[in-house]
Design a protein around this motif. Sequence first.
Motif, PDB file in Angstrom:
ATOM      1  N   ASP A  91       0.795  -1.272  -0.160  1.00 64.22           N
ATOM      2  CA  ASP A  91       0.008   0.021   0.154  1.00 64.22           C
ATOM      3  C   ASP A  91       0.809   1.319   0.119  1.00 64.22           C
ATOM      4  N   LEU A  92       1.848   1.200   0.842  1.00 59.34           N
ATOM      5  CA  LEU A  92       2.870   2.294   1.163  1.00 59.34           C
ATOM      6  C   LEU A  92       3.539   2.565  -0.485  1.00 59.34           C
ATOM      7  N   LEU A  93       4.055   1.554  -0.945  1.00 65.60           N
ATOM      8  CA  LEU A  93       4.613   1.645  -2.370  1.00 65.60           C
ATOM      9  C   LEU A  93       3.749   2.334  -3.529  1.00 65.60           C
ATOM     10  N   LYS A  94       2.512   1.956  -3.330  1.00 69.28           N
ATOM     11  CA  LYS A  94       1.610   2.239  -4.370  1.00 69.28           C
ATOM     12  C   LYS A  94       1.015   3.640  -4.138  1.00 69.28           C
ATOM     13  N   PHE A  95       1.181   4.216  -2.850  1.00 68.61           N
ATOM     14  CA  PHE A  95       0.952   5.513  -2.435  1.00 68.61           C
ATOM     15  C   PHE A  95       1.819   6.269  -2.992  1.00 68.61           C
ATOM     16  N   LEU A  96       3.233   5.957  -3.046  1.00 66.57           N
ATOM     17  CA  LEU A  96       4.497   6.635  -3.124  1.00 66.57           C
ATOM     18  C   LEU A  96       4.468   6.936  -4.816  1.00 66.57           C
ATOM     19  N   TYR A  97       4.156   5.529  -5.470  1.00 66.40           N
ATOM     20  CA  TYR A  97       4.141   5.577  -6.949  1.00 66.40           C
ATOM     21  C   TYR A  97       3.178   6.744  -7.546  1.00 66.40           C
ATOM     22  N   ASN A  98       1.939   6.646  -6.912  1.00 70.91           N
ATOM     23  CA  ASN A  98       0.823   7.349  -7.418  1.00 70.91           C
ATOM     24  C   ASN A  98       0.744   9.084  -6.847  1.00 70.91           C
ATOM     25  N   ASN A  99       1.601   9.362  -6.039  1.00 73.03           N
ATOM     26  CA  ASN A  99       1.480  10.665  -5.056  1.00 73.03           C
ATOM     27  C   ASN A  99       3.090  11.446  -5.360  1.00 73.03           C
ATOM     28  N   ASP A 100       3.062  12.527  -5.626  1.00 72.16           N
ATOM     29  CA  ASP A 100       4.439  13.338  -5.588  1.00 72.16           C
ATOM     30  C   ASP A 100       4.303  13.831  -4.144  1.00 72.16           C
ATOM     31  N   VAL A 101       5.520  13.416  -3.234  1.00 72.44           N
ATOM     32  CA  VAL A 101       5.442  13.790  -1.868  1.00 72.44           C
ATOM     33  C   VAL A 101       6.864  14.636  -1.871  1.00 72.44           C
ATOM     34  N   SER A 102       7.472  15.092  -3.055  1.00 75.56           N
ATOM     35  CA  SER A 102       8.666  15.967  -2.664  1.00 75.56           C
ATOM     36  C   SER A 102       8.195  17.290  -2.688  1.00 75.56           C
ATOM     37  N   VAL A 103       9.261  17.984  -2.003  1.00 76.21           N
ATOM     38  CA  VAL A 103       8.963  19.300  -1.558  1.00 76.21           C
ATOM     39  C   VAL A 103       9.508  20.339  -2.700  1.00 76.21           C
ATOM     40  N   ASP A 104       8.431  21.238  -2.957  1.00 75.23           N
ATOM     41  CA  ASP A 104       8.832  22.258  -3.903  1.00 75.23           C
ATOM     42  C   ASP A 104       8.847  23.330  -3.043  1.00 75.23           C
ATOM     43  N   GLU A 105      10.045  24.227  -3.012  1.00 72.15           N
ATOM     44  CA  GLU A 105      10.340  25.306  -2.396  1.00 72.15           C
ATOM     45  C   GLU A 105       9.535  26.618  -2.795  1.00 72.15           C
ATOM     46  N   ASP A 106       9.157  26.583  -3.955  1.00 74.28           N
ATOM     47  CA  ASP A 106       8.145  27.613  -4.523  1.00 74.28           C
ATOM     48  C   ASP A 106       6.701  27.363  -4.389  1.00 74.28           C
ATOM     49  N   ASP A 107       6.287  26.390  -3.999  1.00 76.12           N
ATOM     50  CA  ASP A 107       4.999  26.063  -4.022  1.00 76.12           C
ATOM     51  C   ASP A 107       4.343  26.071  -2.424  1.00 76.12           C
ATOM     52  N   ASP A 108       3.435  26.951  -2.207  1.00 74.56           N
ATOM     53  CA  ASP A 108       2.924  27.349  -0.929  1.00 74.56           C
ATOM     54  C   ASP A 108       2.049  26.029  -0.676  1.00 74.56           C
ATOM     55  N   ASP A 109       1.347  25.269  -1.375  1.00 75.96           N
ATOM     56  CA  ASP A 109       0.586  24.423  -1.195  1.00 75.96           C
ATOM     57  C   ASP A 109       1.200  23.094  -1.347  1.00 75.96           C
ATOM     58  N   SER A 110       2.131  22.871  -0.380  1.00 72.82           N
ATOM     59  CA  SER A 110       3.156  21.930  -0.033  1.00 72.82           C
ATOM     60  C   SER A 110       2.231  20.651   0.317  1.00 72.82           C
ATOM     61  N   VAL A 111       2.991  19.517   0.102  1.00 69.49           N
ATOM     62  CA  VAL A 111       2.566  18.131   0.659  1.00 69.49           C
ATOM     63  C   VAL A 111       3.057  17.872   1.887  1.00 69.49           C
ATOM     64  N   TRP A 112       2.826  18.477   3.105  1.00 69.76           N
ATOM     65  CA  TRP A 112       3.615  18.119   4.432  1.00 69.76           C
ATOM     66  C   TRP A 112       2.711  16.984   5.178  1.00 69.76           C
ATOM     67  N   LYS A 113       1.387  16.995   5.063  1.00 71.29           N
ATOM     68  CA  LYS A 113       0.511  15.992   5.631  1.00 71.29           C
ATOM     69  C   LYS A 113       1.117  14.647   4.840  1.00 71.29           C
ATOM     70  N   GLU A 114       1.137  14.489   3.798  1.00 67.31           N
ATOM     71  CA  GLU A 114       1.575  13.257   2.963  1.00 67.31           C
ATOM     72  C   GLU A 114       2.894  12.742   3.479  1.00 67.31           C
ATOM     73  N   ARG A 115       3.943  13.869   3.286  1.00 72.86           N
ATOM     74  CA  ARG A 115       5.143  13.580   3.707  1.00 72.86           C
ATOM     75  C   ARG A 115       5.316  12.974   5.212  1.00 72.86           C
ATOM     76  N   VAL A 116       4.658  13.713   6.140  1.00 73.13           N
ATOM     77  CA  VAL A 116       4.740  12.982   7.694  1.00 73.13           C
ATOM     78  C   VAL A 116       4.016  11.811   7.719  1.00 73.13           C
ATOM     79  N   ALA A 117       2.824  11.519   7.004  1.00 71.89           N
ATOM     80  CA  ALA A 117       2.147  10.169   6.900  1.00 71.89           C
ATOM     81  C   ALA A 117       3.064   9.194   6.360  1.00 71.89           C
TER      82      ALA A 117
END
Length: 132
Positions: A91-117
Amino acid sequence: MCEFKVGDEVYFSPYNLNYYESHGVIIRFEQSIDQKRKFAVIHCGHGIFAREYHVFPENLYHTEEEALDILKQRFRFEVNEVKKNIHTLEDLLKFLYNNDVSVDEDDDDSVWKERVAVRELAKEICGIELGK
């Protein structure tokens, strides 16, 4: 919830952002366009940095600690929402494959909740520390 009045210094999350807290002074109350709700107009900052925010009373807090506690609770809820359907390494690998959890320094709408999860799940499922 306590009542607020004009002149009160309050803390809040602007535009219902989940991870940002600000404060200012209530300068007036207004009715919403549909006349169903009242909101506070809050003045923040000085000079060219001054802004006004429109915030419903249920999103106002008397102290910074109270506001931060609510924001932490919201964030924790959102992290748990991400985690609720991920139970195995597959499940974790599928989630990572289907979702970008990288940090974009210029994007205010970051993915912190996904990264923490993902960080918590990597520890729980695989015993792997991904960092902070």
